[in-house]
Design a protein around this motif. Structure first.
Motif, PDB file in Angstrom:
ATOM      1  N   GLY B 240       0.778  -1.238   0.000  1.00 44.62           N
ATOM      2  CA  GLY B 240       0.000   0.000   0.000  1.00 44.62           C
ATOM      3  C   GLY B 240       0.802   1.275   0.000  1.00 44.62           C
ATOM      4  O   GLY B 240       0.235   2.354   0.170  1.00 44.62           O
ATOM      5  N   GLU B 440      -0.310   3.902   6.573  1.00 44.89           N
ATOM      6  CA  GLU B 440      -0.985   5.189   6.446  1.00 44.89           C
ATOM      7  C   GLU B 440      -1.359   5.457   4.973  1.00 44.89           C
ATOM      8  O   GLU B 440      -2.491   5.856   4.669  1.00 44.89           O
ATOM      9  CB  GLU B 440      -0.032   6.285   6.959  1.00 44.89           C
ATOM     10  CG  GLU B 440      -0.636   7.651   7.133  1.00 44.89           C
ATOM     11  CD  GLU B 440      -1.738   7.701   8.172  1.00 44.89           C
ATOM     12  OE1 GLU B 440      -1.611   7.024   9.213  1.00 44.89           O
ATOM     13  OE2 GLU B 440      -2.735   8.405   7.929  1.00 44.89           O
ATOM     14  N   ALA B 442      -1.722   3.235   2.627  1.00 43.68           N
ATOM     15  CA  ALA B 442      -2.716   2.242   2.187  1.00 43.68           C
ATOM     16  C   ALA B 442      -4.113   2.677   2.613  1.00 43.68           C
ATOM     17  O   ALA B 442      -5.080   2.563   1.856  1.00 43.68           O
ATOM     18  CB  ALA B 442      -2.388   0.868   2.769  1.00 43.68           C
ATOM     19  N   PHE B 443      -4.202   3.189   3.831  1.00 40.65           N
ATOM     20  CA  PHE B 443      -5.507   3.620   4.349  1.00 40.65           C
ATOM     21  C   PHE B 443      -6.018   4.830   3.571  1.00 40.65           C
ATOM     22  O   PHE B 443      -7.182   4.900   3.186  1.00 40.65           O
ATOM     23  CB  PHE B 443      -5.383   3.932   5.842  1.00 40.65           C
ATOM     24  CG  PHE B 443      -6.715   4.174   6.496  1.00 40.65           C
ATOM     25  CD1 PHE B 443      -7.627   3.133   6.646  1.00 40.65           C
ATOM     26  CD2 PHE B 443      -7.069   5.437   6.942  1.00 40.65           C
ATOM     27  CE1 PHE B 443      -8.863   3.350   7.241  1.00 40.65           C
ATOM     28  CE2 PHE B 443      -8.308   5.665   7.537  1.00 40.65           C
ATOM     29  CZ  PHE B 443      -9.210   4.618   7.690  1.00 40.65           C
ATOM     30  N   TYR B 445      -5.374   5.647   0.551  1.00 40.94           N
ATOM     31  CA  TYR B 445      -5.809   5.215  -0.786  1.00 40.94           C
ATOM     32  C   TYR B 445      -7.205   4.596  -0.725  1.00 40.94           C
ATOM     33  O   TYR B 445      -8.083   4.922  -1.530  1.00 40.94           O
ATOM     34  CB  TYR B 445      -4.801   4.223  -1.372  1.00 40.94           C
ATOM     35  CG  TYR B 445      -5.244   3.672  -2.706  1.00 40.94           C
ATOM     36  CD1 TYR B 445      -5.161   4.453  -3.860  1.00 40.94           C
ATOM     37  CD2 TYR B 445      -5.764   2.383  -2.819  1.00 40.94           C
ATOM     38  CE1 TYR B 445      -5.586   3.961  -5.081  1.00 40.94           C
ATOM     39  CE2 TYR B 445      -6.194   1.888  -4.036  1.00 40.94           C
ATOM     40  CZ  TYR B 445      -6.102   2.683  -5.165  1.00 40.94           C
ATOM     41  OH  TYR B 445      -6.531   2.199  -6.373  1.00 40.94           O
ATOM     42  N   GLN B 446      -7.435   3.715   0.275  1.00 40.49           N
ATOM     43  CA  GLN B 446      -8.738   3.055   0.359  1.00 40.49           C
ATOM     44  C   GLN B 446      -9.849   4.080   0.582  1.00 40.49           C
ATOM     45  O   GLN B 446     -10.945   3.963   0.036  1.00 40.49           O
ATOM     46  CB  GLN B 446      -8.721   2.006   1.484  1.00 40.49           C
ATOM     47  CG  GLN B 446      -9.994   1.164   1.558  1.00 40.49           C
ATOM     48  CD  GLN B 446     -10.259   0.393   0.267  1.00 40.49           C
ATOM     49  OE1 GLN B 446      -9.350  -0.183  -0.318  1.00 40.49           O
ATOM     50  NE2 GLN B 446     -11.515   0.415  -0.199  1.00 40.49           N
ATOM     51  N   ARG B 447      -9.537   5.106   1.376  1.00 40.41           N
ATOM     52  CA  ARG B 447     -10.526   6.164   1.608  1.00 40.41           C
ATOM     53  C   ARG B 447     -10.857   6.907   0.319  1.00 40.41           C
ATOM     54  O   ARG B 447     -12.013   7.269   0.072  1.00 40.41           O
ATOM     55  CB  ARG B 447      -9.985   7.150   2.652  1.00 40.41           C
ATOM     56  CG  ARG B 447      -9.981   6.555   4.043  1.00 40.41           C
ATOM     57  CD  ARG B 447     -11.255   6.899   4.795  1.00 40.41           C
ATOM     58  NE  ARG B 447     -11.185   8.269   5.221  1.00 40.41           N
ATOM     59  CZ  ARG B 447     -10.782   8.649   6.434  1.00 40.41           C
ATOM     60  NH1 ARG B 447     -10.485   7.758   7.349  1.00 40.41           N
ATOM     61  NH2 ARG B 447     -10.708   9.913   6.750  1.00 40.41           N
ATOM     62  N   ASP B 450     -13.146   4.617  -1.597  1.00 39.05           N
ATOM     63  CA  ASP B 450     -14.493   4.567  -1.010  1.00 39.05           C
ATOM     64  C   ASP B 450     -15.262   5.861  -1.298  1.00 39.05           C
ATOM     65  O   ASP B 450     -16.479   5.846  -1.476  1.00 39.05           O
ATOM     66  CB  ASP B 450     -14.416   4.327   0.507  1.00 39.05           C
ATOM     67  CG  ASP B 450     -14.080   2.875   0.848  1.00 39.05           C
ATOM     68  OD1 ASP B 450     -14.103   2.038  -0.079  1.00 39.05           O
ATOM     69  OD2 ASP B 450     -13.784   2.576   2.014  1.00 39.05           O
TER      70      ASP B 450
END
Lengths: 136, 550
Positions: B240, B440, B442-443, B445-447, B450
């Motif tokens: 990530g 951090e 990776a998170f 990016y996912q946000r 979403d």
């Protein structure tokens, strides 16, 4: 939405698989949603996972597997949960689970399988909506 | 230059762009770096083609490590393969060679990667599943049976027990009658990125790095054409990270191996030319190209000026690329074929030396023969039909690519500084710095996904309800039992006394500064297993799970 009491969720990697990108993202999202998350870490045996679930008095257990070993390890965890009298703990599974294996896991008692690309809010609302229901 | 210094034109353009509507998704790279609407000579702040570009095959190698690049020789098309028994993987190897693949790349199963034998209780359910199970020298014999190791180059993706796999490989080559000096290939042997990202480590960082350097040192003297380590950003990115983190952490890992070898008194120009790299080829085409170009410059600069290498080959960053597994989707899996093709294009425009293209079914299972053939064909179309191989570094001089290349160098240097400030590689690793930075990113990016600020076809845009499942490869569950029985047979046939003596010798040597490789090669001949050797080493080094809970 305010929880009556925050849900307690144990997240764990079982087996030798080190892919922890997904589970760490899920841990963070559940925490941000107000749940109490215990990330038990990598390389756990089914026995160690069930011990953590008991010690932490968890409502939910989330297992992540991208190794293909799910049909060996998930049934083992479910069996140990039953033996420990922890049927009330809901089990969700995430990772790479082939389409054909999903109905088998659900039949064994897994509440839901979340595949790659699942939006985080979907996992949060699933746990909220299905809490209190007894685990099969 | 009239058009770009024309201030009236400039002002008009600025007005028009300010008034133009913006699409909903912000113009940022996949790593969330904002991109300007237009790059002009002014974007190249102090860019000097003589200094910053030079010529391919010459310092600082921005344009490539060879003078004529793909006009002389295409990249090696190398598909990562391995599953089930050594015999099954040997068959897949021969299948790939018959389809025109030019090198082999071995995937080991998770127990082997963690240094466990097939009969270890922790291996249950995982034997032969994600790669081939190798526990003894006999398994290595079977894996490469009928393949001439003097002719085919072989890559082995293994890290924690890399020194053992290498010992098995060398013993097998000798048994085949191949001179070690003829062997060409690579052992990944990069433990630091395991601690940062991939999580296949066993011992604490320092003894693990010592094992990496034992392989480097031994091969430098005895296997001169072998790439002794493949310093890998691939897995950092898969976990990530951003492109810059991949670039910076990978080079920082490389610097740490160089420094450790220098501390042993090794001559930099003896070992540096055989260090190789492995990068991810992700979705953002220009960001990836800039990353590869920046990597070459940063490495050349450090090797020449910081570490004092004099030989040009020590300055050259040669790399393998693999398309981004994490970019593949399980929805509408055929679309993955298209993603992979663009990613492969980026790797080639960035000057890779070898390339693995992922198969479209890899989010579902190990690749089927059909899927792996299409992946290889993707490379062949790129190589023979698209014309991208006709000139060296076709994007050199592009305002955008040059500006991005500079920017990535600058940001990577800031990371090098932050690592220094924390007391260097091992201190930063033990403090969890790399894992935190990656998690951090990776998170974040996912946000973005979403929130639909980043769109993924089939996942958060252009979804499709009905999908027919594609056929995937299934690994037979009987393999585990078969491997356990096979291992039992080997253990019954060997001389237990010699095995015990050699395991003791491994413990003795591990406790000194002496190179372990000669003892490991001897142990492999005596049929000591991977698991037994790892346990002997753990008796001396201890085990490490410091990072397992972050």
């Amino acid at each position: 939405m305010i929880e009556p009491h925050p849900l307690r969720v144990v997240l764990a990697k079982v087996g030798l698989d080190g892919h922890d990108r997904g589970i760490k993202i899920v841990a963070r999202a559940l925490r941000d949603a107000g749940m109490q998350v215990i990330y038990a870490g990598l390389w756990l045996t089914p026995e160690a996972v069930v011990r953590t679930v008991a010690e932490e008095d968890a409502d939910w257990l989330g297992l992540s597997l991208l190794s293909g070993a799910h049909m060996t390890l998930v049934p083992r965890v479910l069996q140990l949960l039953r033996e420990a009298g922890l049927e009330h703990v809901g089990v969700i599974v995430g990772g790479i689970i082939p389409e054909n294996d999903i109905p088998k896991l659900l039949e064994m008692g897994v509440a839901r399988v979340f595949g790659p690309g699942t939006p985080l809010p979907e996992i949060v609302s699933f746990l909220r909506e299905h809490s209190g229901a007894s685990h099969a | 230059m009239a058009t770009v210094t024309d201030t009236a034109a400039r002002e008009r353009w600025e007005k028009e762009i300010a008034a133009a509507p913006q699409r909903e998704q912000p113009p940022t790279t996949v790593s969330n770096v904002p991109i300007e609407p237009l790059y002009t000579p002014e974007s190249l702040n102090g860019f000097d083609p003589d200094v910053d570009l030079g010529y391919p095959g010459q310092y600082p190698f921005t344009r490539g490590v060879h003078a004529s690049m793909y006009r002389s020789r295409l990249w090696t098309m190398r598909q990562f393969a391995g599953f089930g028994t050594p015999r099954q993987t040997n068959e897949r190897f021969k299948f790939l060679l018959a389809k025109g693949q030019t090198g082999l790349s071995t995937a080991f199963d998770l127990p082997s990667l963690m240094g466990l034998d097939s009969d270890d209780p922790r291996a249950v359910g995982e034997v032969g599943r994600l790669g081939v199970a190798v526990s003894t020298l006999d398994d290595m014999h079977e894996l490469f049976a009928g393949i001439d190791l003097a002719k085919v180059s072989v890559s082995m993706t293994i890290n924690a027990p890399a020194c053992i796999a290498m010992a098995f490989f060398l013993a097998n080559a000798a048994d085949q009658g191949v001179d070690w000096k003829q062997l060409r290939g690579t052992v990944q042997n990069d433990i630091l990125k395991e601690f940062h990202a991939q999580n296949e480590f066993v011992f604490p960082p320092q003894p693990h790095v010592r094992l990496v350097c034992d392989v480097i040192e031994f091969c430098t003297h005895h296997v001169p054409q072998w790439n002794t380590v493949s310093i890998s950003g691939y897995h950092i990115r898969e976990a990530g990270s951003t492109a810059v983190q991949e670039l910076a952490f990978t080079l920082a890992d490389g610097f740490h191996y160089v420094e450790t070898c220098l501390e042993r008194g090794m001559d930099i120009d003896a070992f540096a030319p055989r260090l190789s790299f492995f990068f991810n080829a992700h979705n953002d085409i220009f960001e990836e190209i800039a990353k590869y170009r920046a990597a070459r410059v940063l490495w050349a600069e450090a090797m020449r000026h910081k570490y004092g290498a004099r030989c040009e080959n020590s300055w050259k960053l040669r790399f393998h690329a693999q398309t981004a597994g994490c970019s593949l989707q399980d929805k509408q899996p055929e679309v993955n074929l298209i993603r992979v093709a663009y990613q492969a294009l980026a790797a080639v425009l960035g000057g890779c030396q070898s390339l693995h293209t992922n198969s479209l079914d890899e989010t579902l299972a190990l690749p089927s023969e059909h899927a792996v053939t299409l992946a290889l064909r993707t490379q062949q179309v790129l190589a023979y039909e698209t014309g991208v191989t006709n000139t060296v570094d076709p994007l050199g001089g592009s305002y955008f690519v040059e500006a991005l290349t500079k920017q990535m160098q600058h940001e990577a240097r800031r990371y090098f500084q932050r690592i220094e400030e924390q007391g260097g590689m091992i201190a930063a690793l033990e403090a969890g710095f790399f894992r935190r930075e990656i998690a951090e990113a990776a998170f974040t990016y996912q946000r973005e996904v979403d929130a639909k600020r980043k769109l993924i076809v089939g996942v958060n845009a252009f979804q499709q309800a009905e999908e027919k499942p594609i056929e995937t490869l299934v690994v037979d569950e009987k393999i585990e039992k078969e491997r356990i029985a096979h291992l039992k047979q080997i253990k019954a046939k060997r001389d237990g006394e010699i095995v015990r003596r050699l395991l003791d010798q491994i413990r003795r040597v591990a406790a000194t500064q002496e190179n372990l490789m000669p003892t490991l090669i001897e142990a492999s001949r005596a049929r000591c297993t991977v698991g037994e050797i790892m346990n002997a080493l753990a008796d001396v080094f201890g085990r490490y799970d410091g990072a397992a809970k972050w």
